[in-house]
Design a protein around this motif. Structure first.
Motif: not given
Length: 168
Positions: A52-79
């Motif tokens: 986890t390189d940077a985070a505020k509230g949102i958690k990473n569990n080895n690739g499962v990202v757990i959101l901490d709030q209800t709302g609209t999110y922008f997600t992007v994955v680059g491989v």
């Protein structure tokens, strides 16, 4: 002059307030410094991210990202897609709460064993607090997938970089 300074102060307080127009929501950037190579053709596998390189509230569990709030999110994955001995097609898509997300799949051909390129999937979605987002890959043949590199004297090339942030 006093009126202008008062207006600037009030505007700054509005923007800095939790309900302000530009109040920051949660965010995350996670990555992986490991190859993630397809073992079985056309069998989906979850993309893992131990860092986890940077985070505020949102958690990473080895690739499962757990959101901490209800709302609209922008997600992007680059491989970084490539080969460890095979050729074929690599596919990448999102899942939410273990279900594939419509219209998020993309694919890249790996024509030679030394070929690499970047592939991106992104989206905007409505989520609830506690929703889980992850990325999946599959490949048309074993030996292809997501590749990690560490050039001498330069930063690493992660096999995956995942970012998400709350926009509303």
């Amino acid at each position: 002059m006093r009126t202008i300074l008062s207006a600037i102060f009030v505007s700054a307080m509005f923007l800095a307030s939790p309900g302000g127009a530009f109040a920051a929501g949660g965010y995350i950037q996670a990555s992986s410094l490991e190859d993630q190579i397809v073992k079985d053709a056309n069998k989906p596998q979850m993309v893992t991210m131990k860092s986890t390189d940077a985070a505020k509230g949102i958690k990473n569990n080895n690739g499962v990202v757990i959101l901490d709030q209800t709302g609209t999110y922008f997600t992007v994955v680059g491989v970084q897609v490539g080969s460890r001995g095979g050729t074929g097609l690599v596919r990448l898509w999102f899942q939410t709460n273990g279900k594939d997300v419509d219209n998020t799949n993309c694919e890249q051909s790996i024509p030679t064993p030394d070929f690499t390129t970047v592939m991106i999937s992104q989206g905007v979605g409505e989520y609830k607090k506690g929703d889980k987002i992850n990325a999946m890959i599959s490949g048309s043949a074993p030996g292809i997938g997501l590749v990690y590199k560490k050039p001498t004297g330069e930063p690493a090339v992660p096999s995956v970089i995942f970012s998400a942030w709350k926009i509303d």
